[in-house]
Write a protein that holds these residues in place. Structure first.
Motif, PDB file in Angstrom:
ATOM      1  N   ALA A  42       4.807   0.013  -8.746  1.00 13.66           N
ATOM      2  CA  ALA A  42       4.172  -0.991  -7.893  1.00 13.66           C
ATOM      3  C   ALA A  42       2.850  -1.471  -8.452  1.00 13.66           C
ATOM      4  O   ALA A  42       2.304  -2.477  -7.973  1.00 13.66           O
ATOM      5  CB  ALA A  42       3.950  -0.427  -6.486  1.00 13.66           C
ATOM      6  N   MET A  43       2.319  -0.784  -9.461  1.00  9.59           N
ATOM      7  CA  MET A  43       1.083  -1.227 -10.092  1.00  9.59           C
ATOM      8  C   MET A  43       1.291  -2.563 -10.793  1.00  9.59           C
ATOM      9  O   MET A  43       2.339  -2.789 -11.409  1.00  9.59           O
ATOM     10  CB  MET A  43       0.592  -0.182 -11.082  1.00  9.59           C
ATOM     11  N   PRO A  44       0.324  -3.463 -10.713  1.00  9.17           N
ATOM     12  CA  PRO A  44       0.513  -4.786 -11.329  1.00  9.17           C
ATOM     13  C   PRO A  44       0.522  -4.766 -12.850  1.00  9.17           C
ATOM     14  O   PRO A  44       0.950  -5.734 -13.468  1.00  9.17           O
ATOM     15  CB  PRO A  44      -0.683  -5.594 -10.802  1.00  9.17           C
ATOM     16  N   LYS A  45       0.064  -3.690 -13.463  1.00  9.28           N
ATOM     17  CA  LYS A  45       0.048  -3.606 -14.917  1.00  9.28           C
ATOM     18  C   LYS A  45       0.960  -2.483 -15.364  1.00  9.28           C
ATOM     19  O   LYS A  45       0.940  -1.387 -14.824  1.00  9.28           O
ATOM     20  CB  LYS A  45      -1.372  -3.348 -15.432  1.00  9.28           C
ATOM     21  N   GLY A  46       1.742  -2.772 -16.370  1.00 11.54           N
ATOM     22  CA  GLY A  46       2.556  -1.736 -16.961  1.00 11.54           C
ATOM     23  C   GLY A  46       3.922  -1.582 -16.328  1.00 11.54           C
ATOM     24  O   GLY A  46       4.671  -0.696 -16.696  1.00 11.54           O
ATOM     25  N   SER A  47       4.285  -2.434 -15.363  1.00 14.94           N
ATOM     26  CA  SER A  47       5.603  -2.349 -14.749  1.00 14.94           C
ATOM     27  C   SER A  47       6.543  -3.282 -15.496  1.00 14.94           C
ATOM     28  O   SER A  47       6.589  -4.484 -15.245  1.00 14.94           O
ATOM     29  CB  SER A  47       5.522  -2.741 -13.265  1.00 14.94           C
ATOM     30  N   GLY A  48       7.270  -2.747 -16.448  1.00 15.42           N
ATOM     31  CA  GLY A  48       8.161  -3.565 -17.259  1.00 15.42           C
ATOM     32  C   GLY A  48       9.307  -4.118 -16.435  1.00 15.42           C
ATOM     33  O   GLY A  48      10.143  -3.379 -15.928  1.00 15.42           O
ATOM     34  N   LEU A  97      -6.363  -3.816 -13.951  1.00 17.61           N
ATOM     35  CA  LEU A  97      -5.085  -3.817 -13.246  1.00 17.61           C
ATOM     36  C   LEU A  97      -4.367  -2.479 -13.354  1.00 17.61           C
ATOM     37  O   LEU A  97      -3.473  -2.194 -12.549  1.00 17.61           O
ATOM     38  CB  LEU A  97      -4.178  -4.931 -13.796  1.00 17.61           C
ATOM     39  N   GLY A  98      -4.744  -1.660 -14.332  1.00 15.75           N
ATOM     40  CA  GLY A  98      -4.131  -0.342 -14.468  1.00 15.75           C
ATOM     41  C   GLY A  98      -4.879   0.762 -13.749  1.00 15.75           C
ATOM     42  O   GLY A  98      -4.465   1.918 -13.803  1.00 15.75           O
ATOM     43  N   ASN A  99      -5.979   0.424 -13.071  1.00 14.95           N
ATOM     44  CA  ASN A  99      -6.755   1.413 -12.328  1.00 14.95           C
ATOM     45  C   ASN A  99      -6.195   1.526 -10.909  1.00 14.95           C
ATOM     46  O   ASN A  99      -6.261   0.576 -10.119  1.00 14.95           O
ATOM     47  CB  ASN A  99      -8.233   0.999 -12.293  1.00 14.95           C
ATOM     48  N   PHE A 100      -5.644   2.692 -10.581  1.00 17.34           N
ATOM     49  CA  PHE A 100      -4.987   2.880  -9.281  1.00 17.34           C
ATOM     50  C   PHE A 100      -5.970   2.732  -8.129  1.00 17.34           C
ATOM     51  O   PHE A 100      -5.646   2.124  -7.097  1.00 17.34           O
ATOM     52  CB  PHE A 100      -4.332   4.268  -9.248  1.00 17.34           C
ATOM     53  N   TYR A 101      -7.168   3.257  -8.286  1.00 17.55           N
ATOM     54  CA  TYR A 101      -8.127   3.240  -7.189  1.00 17.55           C
ATOM     55  C   TYR A 101      -8.635   1.826  -6.900  1.00 17.55           C
ATOM     56  O   TYR A 101      -8.848   1.458  -5.740  1.00 17.55           O
ATOM     57  CB  TYR A 101      -9.298   4.172  -7.509  1.00 17.55           C
ATOM     58  N   ILE A 102      -8.818   1.022  -7.953  1.00 17.26           N
ATOM     59  CA  ILE A 102      -9.249  -0.357  -7.739  1.00 17.26           C
ATOM     60  C   ILE A 102      -8.164  -1.160  -7.022  1.00 17.26           C
ATOM     61  O   ILE A 102      -8.436  -1.891  -6.055  1.00 17.26           O
ATOM     62  CB  ILE A 102      -9.630  -1.020  -9.080  1.00 17.26           C
ATOM     63  N   VAL A 103      -6.912  -1.020  -7.469  1.00 13.80           N
ATOM     64  CA  VAL A 103      -5.808  -1.764  -6.864  1.00 13.80           C
ATOM     65  C   VAL A 103      -5.589  -1.333  -5.418  1.00 13.80           C
ATOM     66  O   VAL A 103      -5.413  -2.165  -4.518  1.00 13.80           O
ATOM     67  CB  VAL A 103      -4.531  -1.582  -7.701  1.00 13.80           C
ATOM     68  N   LEU A 104      -5.625  -0.023  -5.161  1.00 19.51           N
ATOM     69  CA  LEU A 104      -5.428   0.463  -3.794  1.00 19.51           C
ATOM     70  C   LEU A 104      -6.571   0.025  -2.885  1.00 19.51           C
ATOM     71  O   LEU A 104      -6.341  -0.402  -1.731  1.00 19.51           O
ATOM     72  CB  LEU A 104      -5.304   1.989  -3.799  1.00 19.51           C
ATOM     73  N   SER A 105      -7.804   0.120  -3.375  1.00 25.57           N
ATOM     74  CA  SER A 105      -8.950  -0.313  -2.564  1.00 25.57           C
ATOM     75  C   SER A 105      -8.881  -1.808  -2.275  1.00 25.57           C
ATOM     76  O   SER A 105      -9.227  -2.243  -1.166  1.00 25.57           O
ATOM     77  CB  SER A 105     -10.259   0.023  -3.287  1.00 25.57           C
ATOM     78  N   TYR A 106      -8.417  -2.585  -3.240  1.00 22.74           N
ATOM     79  CA  TYR A 106      -8.297  -4.038  -3.046  1.00 22.74           C
ATOM     80  C   TYR A 106      -7.298  -4.337  -1.926  1.00 22.74           C
ATOM     81  O   TYR A 106      -7.547  -5.185  -1.058  1.00 22.74           O
ATOM     82  CB  TYR A 106      -7.849  -4.694  -4.350  1.00 22.74           C
ATOM     83  N   ASN A 107      -6.158  -3.661  -1.934  1.00 25.40           N
ATOM     84  CA  ASN A 107      -5.164  -3.874  -0.884  1.00 25.40           C
ATOM     85  C   ASN A 107      -5.681  -3.452   0.481  1.00 25.40           C
ATOM     86  O   ASN A 107      -5.479  -4.150   1.488  1.00 25.40           O
ATOM     87  CB  ASN A 107      -3.876  -3.109  -1.220  1.00 25.40           C
ATOM     88  N   LEU A 108      -6.351  -2.315   0.547  1.00 25.31           N
ATOM     89  CA  LEU A 108      -6.874  -1.837   1.822  1.00 25.31           C
ATOM     90  C   LEU A 108      -7.937  -2.784   2.371  1.00 25.31           C
ATOM     91  O   LEU A 108      -7.953  -3.096   3.571  1.00 25.31           O
ATOM     92  CB  LEU A 108      -7.451  -0.433   1.651  1.00 25.31           C
ATOM     93  N   VAL A 136       3.599   5.854  -3.417  1.00 25.09           N
ATOM     94  CA  VAL A 136       4.807   6.625  -3.734  1.00 25.09           C
ATOM     95  C   VAL A 136       5.481   6.188  -5.030  1.00 25.09           C
ATOM     96  O   VAL A 136       6.324   6.935  -5.555  1.00 25.09           O
ATOM     97  CB  VAL A 136       5.820   6.521  -2.571  1.00 25.09           C
ATOM     98  N   ASP A 137       5.138   5.012  -5.553  1.00 29.60           N
ATOM     99  CA  ASP A 137       5.862   4.494  -6.720  1.00 29.60           C
ATOM    100  C   ASP A 137       4.870   3.936  -7.726  1.00 29.60           C
ATOM    101  O   ASP A 137       4.050   3.082  -7.402  1.00 29.60           O
ATOM    102  CB  ASP A 137       6.844   3.401  -6.281  1.00 29.60           C
ATOM    103  N   GLU A 138       4.942   4.387  -8.969  1.00 33.84           N
ATOM    104  CA  GLU A 138       4.020   3.919 -10.004  1.00 33.84           C
ATOM    105  C   GLU A 138       4.342   2.509 -10.463  1.00 33.84           C
ATOM    106  O   GLU A 138       3.459   1.800 -10.946  1.00 33.84           O
ATOM    107  CB  GLU A 138       4.074   4.858 -11.214  1.00 33.84           C
ATOM    108  N   ILE A 198       0.845  -1.209   0.000  1.00 32.29           N
ATOM    109  CA  ILE A 198       0.000   0.000   0.000  1.00 32.29           C
ATOM    110  C   ILE A 198       0.872   1.248   0.000  1.00 32.29           C
ATOM    111  O   ILE A 198       0.603   2.216  -0.730  1.00 32.29           O
ATOM    112  CB  ILE A 198      -0.946  -0.036   1.216  1.00 32.29           C
ATOM    113  N   LEU A 199       1.956   1.228   0.791  1.00 33.52           N
ATOM    114  CA  LEU A 199       2.872   2.375   0.807  1.00 33.52           C
ATOM    115  C   LEU A 199       3.570   2.527  -0.546  1.00 33.52           C
ATOM    116  O   LEU A 199       3.735   3.656  -1.045  1.00 33.52           O
ATOM    117  CB  LEU A 199       3.900   2.195   1.912  1.00 33.52           C
ATOM    118  N   TYR A 200       3.971   1.415  -1.163  1.00 28.74           N
ATOM    119  CA  TYR A 200       4.611   1.473  -2.480  1.00 28.74           C
ATOM    120  C   TYR A 200       3.651   2.043  -3.531  1.00 28.74           C
ATOM    121  O   TYR A 200       4.071   2.810  -4.418  1.00 28.74           O
ATOM    122  CB  TYR A 200       5.082   0.086  -2.907  1.00 28.74           C
ATOM    123  N   LEU A 201       2.385   1.666  -3.444  1.00 34.22           N
ATOM    124  CA  LEU A 201       1.412   2.186  -4.410  1.00 34.22           C
ATOM    125  C   LEU A 201       1.255   3.694  -4.294  1.00 34.22           C
ATOM    126  O   LEU A 201       1.012   4.380  -5.303  1.00 34.22           O
ATOM    127  CB  LEU A 201       0.049   1.504  -4.198  1.00 34.22           C
TER     128      LEU A 201
END
Length: 488
Positions: free
Chosen positions: A324-330, A424-435, A320-322, A315-318
């Motif tokens: 950390a998203m599961p999609k698009g992190s090459g 997987l590229g939606n920040f709010y969905i990924v962050l809400s899922y972790n929370l 401060v760091d892009e 959650i902290l990585y999400l």
């Protein structure tokens, strides 16, 4: 130049043959194991070669195929993680040349393809084929049942096509997106599988926290607990008296009273089960009672705590760091760099946590009240229920790599179609899922470990007679040694 091109083509051909052979051998092993698992729970039928027996056998093979695909989806991420570490540690070893990025990408693509095939074709076909009887007016037989099944599949495909089309139009009313829906293979099926994956992740979000807290109870039932301030001989004497009393009451009741007979038989089975557990506890060695049980409980607590801690860090990585998203992190690629800070030890810990989350999700799935009657029973599970269980396990296992990457359990990038899900590229969905995962897991664990304290407080306040406890065993009448019921 022509000789070099021929040599390259031959090498590519041999590498593809080798990869397909490895995939086939791996799947064959999973298929055999899945077949033994299903036949262990499947209800034993008559050995008659009639029409229903053939239909059941076909449905059994399709269900076995689906369960094997589910097992492959579970092993996909651990196999990729350990392969990356092996290639990093032994880059020039001759005996592991077959283990390469092409093989791993192919496994991910095959897992995605077979998951779609089982979920949208094979399992609906097996269910409709099992329930079909043939259209009225046609000659009864296998052909008539196949015809009815195909018609039902076409109608189901049209229904799902219309639902997804309407949903896409409501969510994204764009001309480009509407036209892309006409592309059945490149957009429609991946979009539909993305929706199924999202539902699977939501189901995991519900089952995994419940399973993490339930695992302590399950392991407590499988292992022998320490005998602290307990007299097992006295308990054996009491339970033997209970069994004899119930047996006398059962022999004295007329066979015409079916309700009382069935109730006493269920009560007798419970008493026999308690007696078996007590006998097992008496036969257990001292180290098994006093060492194995505490060690397993501490291990479960450590694994659960590490999982929650990793989710909190993710959650902290999400925030401060892009990347950390599961999609698009090459990522650096397979065999180029270790994805764990602690190297091989960290990779092994990730694999253990992934398996632990999968087992917890299955335990939590069957612990939910809505799916309690869905639990398979040894030698007494109908084929329809087996199909339903296979579909459920497939949905959970297909969403496991996505959930593990979304929660930050591992940093291994999702390959194939698994990494192309839109949500997987939606920040709010990924962050809400972790929370939500961290919150639900914490609440379930707090509720689990404070249940004894809450029960004692209710007894101290005199509220235990109101059955406010969540433990269903407290609300049941307790049989005494003479077979009568003790009431509060």
């Amino acid at each position: 130049m022509e000789a070099d091109e021929v040599t390259i083509r031959e090498q590519n051909f041999h590498s593809q043959v080798r990869e397909y052979t490895i995939c086939f051998l791996l799947f064959a092993v999973l298929y055999i194991v899945s077949y033994f698992i299903i036949t262990r729970y499947k209800r034993k039928a008559d050995e008659q070669e009639d029409e229903d027996a053939i239909v059941n056998r076909i449905s059994l093979f399709l269900s076995t195929f689906t369960l094997a695909v589910s097992a492959g989806a579970v092993l996909l991420l651990p196999f990729s993680i350990i392969s990356n570490e092996i290639l990093l540690s032994f880059p020039q070893n001759y005996y592991i040349q077959w283990l390469n990025g092409s093989l791993i990408h192919g496994l991910w693509n095959l897992a995605s393809l077979f998951s779609n095939l089982c979920l949208f074709v094979l399992m609906p076909f097996a269910f409709f084929f099992l329930e079909s009887e043939g259209f009225a007016g046609l000659k009864k037989g296998i052909r008539a049942r196949i015809l009815e099944t195909l018609v039902m599949l076409i109608l189901l495909a049209l229904l799902i096509l219309g639902i997804v089309w309407v949903a896409s139009a409501l969510i994204d009313n764009d001309a480009a997106s509407m036209e892309s829906l006409y592309d059945l293979w490149e957009f429609y099926l991946p979009y539909l599988y993305s929706c199924i994956s999202l539902m699977g992740c939501l189901l995991l979000l519900l089952c995994t926290p419940v399973g993490l807290s339930r695992m302590f109870t399950v392991m407590g039932q499988l292992l022998v607990k320490p005998t602290i301030l307990e007299d097992l001989d006295e308990q054996m004497y009491i339970i033997t008296l209970e069994e004899e009393a119930i047996q006398r009451r059962l022999n004295g009741i007329s066979s015409t009273v079916e309700y009382q007979t069935a109730e006493l038989e269920r009560e007798l089975e419970k008493v026999k089960s308690k007696k078996t557990n007590l006998e097992r506890r008496k036969k257990a060695s001292a180290w098994e009672r006093n060492l194995v049980y505490p060690a397993v409980m501490i291990l479960l607590l450590i694994e659960t705590s590490i999982s929650v801690l990793l989710v909190a860090l993710n959650i902290l990585y999400l925030l401060v760091d892009e990347t950390a998203m599961p999609k698009g992190s090459g990522g650096p690629g397979i065999g180029n760099a270790s994805l764990s800070t602690f190297g091989f030890v960290g990779a092994a810990l990730e694999i253990i946590l992934i398996f632990y989350l999968m087992v917890s999700s299955v335990v939590g799935f069957y612990s939910l009240r809505f799916f309690e009657n869905f639990t398979p029973r040894k030698d007494d599970t109908t084929m329809t229920k087996i199909i339903g269980n296979c579909v459920s396990i497939l949905v959970l296992s297909s969403a496991l790599p996505v959930m593990s990457r979304t929660l930050g359990i591992t940093r291994f990038d999702l390959l194939g179609d698994f990494g192309r899900f839109n949500w997987l590229g939606n920040f709010y969905i990924v962050l809400s899922y972790n929370l939500l995962f961290a919150t639900l897991t914490t609440l379930c664990l707090v509720r689990k470990f404070t249940s004894a304290v809450r029960e004692e407080l209710l007894k101290a306040l005199g509220l235990d007679k109101l059955h406010l406890s969540n433990n269903p065993r407290d609300s049941e009448a307790k049989p005494s040694a003479n077979g009568h019921q003790k009431t509060l």
